[in-house]
Scaffold this motif. Structure first.
Motif, PDB file in Angstrom:
ATOM      1  N   ASN A 285       0.759  -1.212   0.070  1.00  0.00           N
ATOM      2  CA  ASN A 285      -0.055   0.138   0.032  1.00  0.00           C
ATOM      3  C   ASN A 285       0.739   1.122   0.019  1.00  0.00           C
ATOM      4  OD1 ASN A 285      -2.230  -1.907   0.481  1.00  0.00           O
ATOM      5  ND2 ASN A 285      -1.503  -1.700   2.650  1.00  0.00           N
ATOM      6  N   PHE A 286       1.993   1.175   0.467  1.00  0.00           N
ATOM      7  CA  PHE A 286       2.924   2.249   0.612  1.00  0.00           C
ATOM      8  C   PHE A 286       4.000   2.683  -0.365  1.00  0.00           C
ATOM      9  CE2 PHE A 286       1.412   1.405   5.162  1.00  0.00           C
ATOM     10  CZ  PHE A 286       0.845   2.495   5.452  1.00  0.00           C
ATOM     11  N   LEU A 287       3.772   1.631  -1.550  1.00  0.00           N
ATOM     12  CA  LEU A 287       4.802   2.014  -2.334  1.00  0.00           C
ATOM     13  C   LEU A 287       4.115   3.095  -3.485  1.00  0.00           C
ATOM     14  CD1 LEU A 287       5.208  -1.950  -3.947  1.00  0.00           C
ATOM     15  CD2 LEU A 287       6.826  -0.438  -2.749  1.00  0.00           C
ATOM     16  N   ASP A 288       5.058   4.046  -3.608  1.00  0.00           N
ATOM     17  CA  ASP A 288       4.278   5.235  -4.176  1.00  0.00           C
ATOM     18  C   ASP A 288       4.932   5.431  -5.799  1.00  0.00           C
ATOM     19  OD1 ASP A 288       6.975   6.036  -3.540  1.00  0.00           O
ATOM     20  OD2 ASP A 288       6.409   7.391  -2.133  1.00  0.00           O
ATOM     21  N   GLY A 289       5.561   4.757  -6.391  1.00  0.00           N
ATOM     22  CA  GLY A 289       6.354   4.719  -7.651  1.00  0.00           C
ATOM     23  C   GLY A 289       7.376   5.715  -7.528  1.00  0.00           C
ATOM     24  N   SER A 290       8.074   6.190  -6.339  1.00  0.00           N
ATOM     25  CA  SER A 290       9.235   6.774  -6.504  1.00  0.00           C
ATOM     26  C   SER A 290      10.476   5.908  -6.797  1.00  0.00           C
ATOM     27  CB  SER A 290       9.228   7.489  -5.095  1.00  0.00           C
ATOM     28  OG  SER A 290       9.420   6.377  -4.032  1.00  0.00           O
ATOM     29  N   LEU A 291      10.304   4.593  -6.567  1.00  0.00           N
ATOM     30  CA  LEU A 291      11.414   3.598  -6.764  1.00  0.00           C
ATOM     31  C   LEU A 291      11.151   2.745  -8.056  1.00  0.00           C
ATOM     32  CD1 LEU A 291      11.874   2.123  -3.106  1.00  0.00           C
ATOM     33  CD2 LEU A 291      13.099   4.046  -4.419  1.00  0.00           C
ATOM     34  N   THR A 292      12.301   2.385  -8.833  1.00  0.00           N
ATOM     35  CA  THR A 292      12.215   1.809  -9.948  1.00  0.00           C
ATOM     36  C   THR A 292      13.271   0.554  -9.891  1.00  0.00           C
ATOM     37  OG1 THR A 292      11.850   3.699 -11.144  1.00  0.00           O
ATOM     38  CG2 THR A 292      12.291   1.898 -12.620  1.00  0.00           C
ATOM     39  N   GLY A 293      12.868  -0.599 -10.412  1.00  0.00           N
ATOM     40  CA  GLY A 293      13.515  -1.800 -10.656  1.00  0.00           C
ATOM     41  C   GLY A 293      14.553  -1.710 -11.743  1.00  0.00           C
ATOM     42  N   PRO A 294      15.563  -2.731 -11.461  1.00  0.00           N
ATOM     43  CA  PRO A 294      16.943  -2.732 -12.742  1.00  0.00           C
ATOM     44  C   PRO A 294      16.145  -2.631 -14.206  1.00  0.00           C
ATOM     45  CG  PRO A 294      17.325  -4.156 -10.938  1.00  0.00           C
ATOM     46  CD  PRO A 294      15.657  -3.863 -10.519  1.00  0.00           C
ATOM     47  N   ASP A 295      15.073  -3.282 -14.211  1.00  0.00           N
ATOM     48  CA  ASP A 295      14.310  -3.541 -15.234  1.00  0.00           C
ATOM     49  C   ASP A 295      13.671  -2.394 -16.078  1.00  0.00           C
ATOM     50  OD1 ASP A 295      12.336  -3.794 -13.726  1.00  0.00           O
ATOM     51  OD2 ASP A 295      11.689  -5.749 -14.518  1.00  0.00           O
ATOM     52  N   GLY A 296      13.443  -1.318 -15.152  1.00  0.00           N
ATOM     53  CA  GLY A 296      12.668  -0.055 -15.661  1.00  0.00           C
ATOM     54  C   GLY A 296      11.308  -0.151 -15.025  1.00  0.00           C
ATOM     55  N   LYS A 297      10.861  -1.033 -14.264  1.00  0.00           N
ATOM     56  CA  LYS A 297       9.588  -1.130 -13.859  1.00  0.00           C
ATOM     57  C   LYS A 297       9.289  -0.240 -12.562  1.00  0.00           C
ATOM     58  CE  LYS A 297       7.760  -4.544 -16.736  1.00  0.00           C
ATOM     59  NZ  LYS A 297       6.636  -4.055 -17.360  1.00  0.00           N
TER      60      LYS A 297
END
Length: 346
Positions: A285-297
């Motif tokens: 619930n607290f994931l907010d789009g501010s972090l990105t994975g190595p694959d760009g997701k």
């Protein structure tokens, strides 16, 4: 097994990355910084390999701050109300790092420590050891903790926890991996179908602290005894799923099924077994789009979910909950197994 350099923390301590593989094509990568699982790569129903946990490919991104991706949470995972508890007549004050509460061991919990690593090649295992000194983050006693990650040929990632102390102390250890079994094929994790073997959950207040009530899940959106997708009823749960379930156990201390998850696009299945009495089901619930994975997701809201096997939140302040106190002379021992499978349909 492989070992490679993963960078250095600010004081210059070197950090390593370890890779476990098996004959099924599964790869698990773990760093001794926080005991973090950075990757679990496993095949889907078509044999296509993909990473099914959220994480990063470099240490600096972890050091910049993250929501406990893949980490060992301790000395006490989950929340302790007001960061206070009384043990043997003495009140202890812990670090406050989550609103008014103490969360996942505090400001410098086990997730931010460099653990001593030993590769157990014959067992295809990595053993991590950390000695937490008396008073660290406010906790009493010097606590020696050993966590062993083992990758089996049955496609199981087994996590064994063991700890001893020289003074009575609360302890609650878990792994905080965020799973997305689609490995990036779905926009979020809401399509995952979930089964949780639990008849009751711990009711929480506005600060996510248990009230002490264990409420039946029957007839509520909390009931996963019949499988449901995460997204099917999440709108009926204030804030989303972030609740501890009292697992239905046949025998205390035995490794038993806690949860089962199916992802329809890839056919991947995750089974979670544990000796622990509870499991926090968290829907990111607290994931907010501010972090990105190595694959760009982009790790946006609900992109991953957690199955945090554990003792109940705020256990030191809740005498009716299973005790989370470890005394000198005793050994804390708990195990959790995450098993990865594939099937064409649920």
């Amino acid at each position: 097994m492989q070992e490679e350099n993963f960078g250095k923390i600010p004081d210059g301590t070197e950090v390593k990355l370890y890779t476990l593989t098996n004959k099924q094509g599964t790869i698990v990568k773990i760093t001794n910084y926080g005991g973090i699982i950075t990757q679990i790569v496993t095949p889907d129903k078509n044999g296509q390999a993909g990473n099914v946990v959220l994480g990063f490919d470099n240490l600096d991104t972890y050091l910049a701050g993250h929501p406990y991706f893949g980490a060992i949470a301790g000395r006490c995972a989950n929340r302790i109300a007001q960061g206070k508890f009384t043990l043997n007549g003495q009140e202890y004050t812990l670090a406050i790092n989550n609103g008014p509460n103490h969360l996942h061991g505090g400001l410098q919990g086990f997730d931010k420590q460099v653990w001593t690593a030993q590769m157990l090649r014959e067992q295809n295992a990595l053993q991590l050891t950390y000695i937490s000194p008396d008073g660290e983050e406010g906790y009493p006693g010097t606590l020696t903790t050993i966590v062993t990650y083992t990758l089996t040929e049955a496609n199981e990632l087994r996590i064994d926890y063991e700890a001893t102390t020289d003074k009575a102390t609360p302890i609650n250890l878990t792994n905080h991996s965020y799973f997305n079994l689609s490995a990036g094929q779905a926009e979020d994790a809401l399509n995952h179908e979930v089964y949780i073997q639990a008849d009751r959950y711990t009711v929480i207040d506005d600060n996510l602290i248990p009230t002490g009530e264990l409420r039946p899940v029957a007839g509520t959106p909390m009931d996963f005894n019949t499988p449901h997708t995460i997204g099917s009823r999440i709108a009926e749960v204030d804030g989303g799923y972030d609740h501890n379930y009292e697992l239905t156990k046949k025998q205390d201390g035995q490794l038993e099924l806690a949860a089962w998850v199916y992802e329809p696009l890839t056919g991947r299945v995750l089974e979670a077994y544990t000796t622990q009495p509870g499991m926090q089901f968290y829907s990111g619930n607290f994931l907010d789009g501010s972090l990105t994975g190595p694959d760009g997701k982009i790790f946006k809201k609900h992109y991953g979910f957690c199955l945090e096997t554990q003792h109940f939140p705020d256990s030191p302040n809740q005498p009716s909950f299973p005790s989370a106190i470890l005394n000198p002379g005793d050994t804390f021992k708990q195990s959790t197994v995450y098993r990865f499978l594939v099937q064409d349909e649920a």
